[in-house]
Enzyme design. Structure first.
Site, PDB file in Angstrom:
ATOM      1  N   ARG A   1       0.843  -1.239  -0.141  1.00  7.44           N
ATOM      2  CA  ARG A   1      -0.110   0.023   0.071  1.00  7.44           C
ATOM      3  C   ARG A   1       1.057   1.153   0.001  1.00  7.44           C
ATOM      4  NH1 ARG A   1      -2.086  -3.675  -1.331  1.00  7.44           N
ATOM      5  NH2 ARG A   1      -4.091  -4.588  -0.615  1.00  7.44           N
TER       6      ARG A   1
ATOM      7  N   SER B   1     -11.049  -0.184   3.096  1.00  8.06           N
ATOM      8  CA  SER B   1     -10.596  -0.557   4.340  1.00  8.06           C
ATOM      9  C   SER B   1     -10.021   0.772   4.754  1.00  8.06           C
ATOM     10  CB  SER B   1      -9.343  -1.625   4.091  1.00  8.06           C
ATOM     11  OG  SER B   1      -9.878  -2.624   3.454  1.00  8.06           O
TER      12      SER B   1
ATOM     13  N   GLU C   1      -5.435   4.342   6.119  1.00  7.50           N
ATOM     14  CA  GLU C   1      -5.241   4.111   4.807  1.00  7.50           C
ATOM     15  C   GLU C   1      -5.613   5.194   3.855  1.00  7.50           C
ATOM     16  OE1 GLU C   1      -6.171   1.086   1.287  1.00  7.50           O
ATOM     17  OE2 GLU C   1      -5.835   0.313   3.242  1.00  7.50           O
TER      18      GLU C   1
END
EC number: 1.3.1.98
Length: 351
Positions: A160, A239, A343
């Site tokens: 990520r 998420s 995130e």
């Protein structure tokens, strides 16, 4: 190029949260994107880039600068080589590659957002990451004021993360190039155990491309991870927290905390993360800390379908959302000594 002033930004995000921008520009060509960025840089105006808005948390006061919405279009396929304009809708692009019989991104179906955001976040799900198929990223370099081609090896991809995320003020992604696989209508080898179970195959097997895509969409829908205006569980950023990656020493301490809290024999999720590291599950941590599906009584709550998604139930403010996020972070840290990291990108606010 469309220009608006005191323009609402909430409708441009999947959270449907955030105040207005002093100025909103919608660019539909690469030249317009570059011109808008140069103008902002030359005048010293703060600049906010918006693609699909699926990874943004904008403060209730909005953005006191120029918000640039990248709405470029372009889908070019040459054999297995694919080039996408940054503004292309990602899930639509995935569907078109499946229709063309090409494998490599079929398990990334249903992910909201734009193509230009995928290399920034190194978007991944269900055993695939874009870093495995991206060959080059075409970007405008705000430091050199030139359009540059960044090869995969220079993107510094990791979980990520990427070079673009590490230096968010430097690059503006314009186009992304991929090299996919022609496997005679079959998917790439299925890597994710949940996907393999749903398909009734073993990890490493291949299945028809469309079957892989449909199965992933079903799995995502069951978790509220496919956009649906009528379903408040999808008024989210997917998420909200990344899965923690721990050193072996940190994981041993964490494991001891798990046994202390949950009893001997309880094994927390553990996945190899390379170079002496182990990845564990943020969703598991949240659930075991007492934040179950549907947690919350206010207008921002945990999704009723997935503990990793924080949602706007229709009347939330960004501060409502952040209050919930902070409660979850504090609760997980108190229970297991791990600090969750958000995130989505925050604008004008922070946890």
């Amino acid at each position: 190029m469309l220009e608006l002033h005191d323009a609402p930004l909430a409708p441009l995000t999947t959270f449907r949260l955030g105040g207005p921008a002093a100025r909103l520009i919608t660019a539909t060509t690469d030249a317009e994107v570059i011109a808008a960025v140069r103008e902002a840089d030359d005048s010293g105006t703060p600049l906010l880039l918006i693609g699909g808005g699926s990874n943004l948390v904008i403060g209730d006061k909005g953005f006191a600068g120029t918000a640039l919405r990248i709405a470029t279009r372009g889908f070019a396929l040459d054999g297995t080589k694919l080039e996408l304009a940054a503004g292309e809708v990602w899930t639509d692009a995935v569907a078109r590659t499946v229709e063309a019989g090409l494998a490599g991104i079929e398990c990334l179906a249903g992910i909201p957002g734009s193509a230009g955001a995928t290399p920034i976040q190194n978007v991944g799900a269900y055993g695939q990451e874009v870093s495995s198929t991206i060959t080059e990223v075409i970007a405008y370099d705000r430091r050199t004021r030139e359009t540059v081609t960044v090869a995969n090896a220079e993107c510094a991809f990791s979980y990520r993360h990427s070079r673009f995320k590490a230096d968010p003020e430097r690059f503006v992604v314009l186009r992304v190039r991929f090299d996919l696989e022609n496997a005679s209508g079959l998917s790439a080898p299925i890597k994710y155990a949940e996907t393999a179970r749903a398909l009734g195959v073993e990890p490493g097997d291949r299945v028809p491309l469309e079957k892989a895509r449909e199965t992933v969409l079903e799995l995502r829908s069951g978790k509220g991870m496919v956009l649906d205006p009528e379903d408040h569980d999808t008024w989210s950023a997917g998420s909200f927290f990344t899965n923690p990656i721990l050193t072996h020493e940190e994981f041993a301490v964490f494991h001891a905390r798990v046994e202390e809290r949950l009893g001997d024999g309880v094994l927390p999720p553990a996945y190899p993360a390379g170079d002496g590291h182990t990845k564990t599950s943020a969703a598991w941590l949240i659930d075991k800390s007492g934040f179950t599906k549907g947690y919350g009584t206010g207008p921002a709550r945990i999704s009723t379908k997935h503990t990793l998604a924080l949602t706007n139930r229709g009347e939330a403010t960004t501060e409502d959302l952040l209050a919930l996020a902070r409660e979850v972070v504090a609760g997980v840290h108190a229970a297991f000594g791990i600090t969750l990291v958000n995130e989505p990108v925050t604008v004008g606010v922070s946890l």
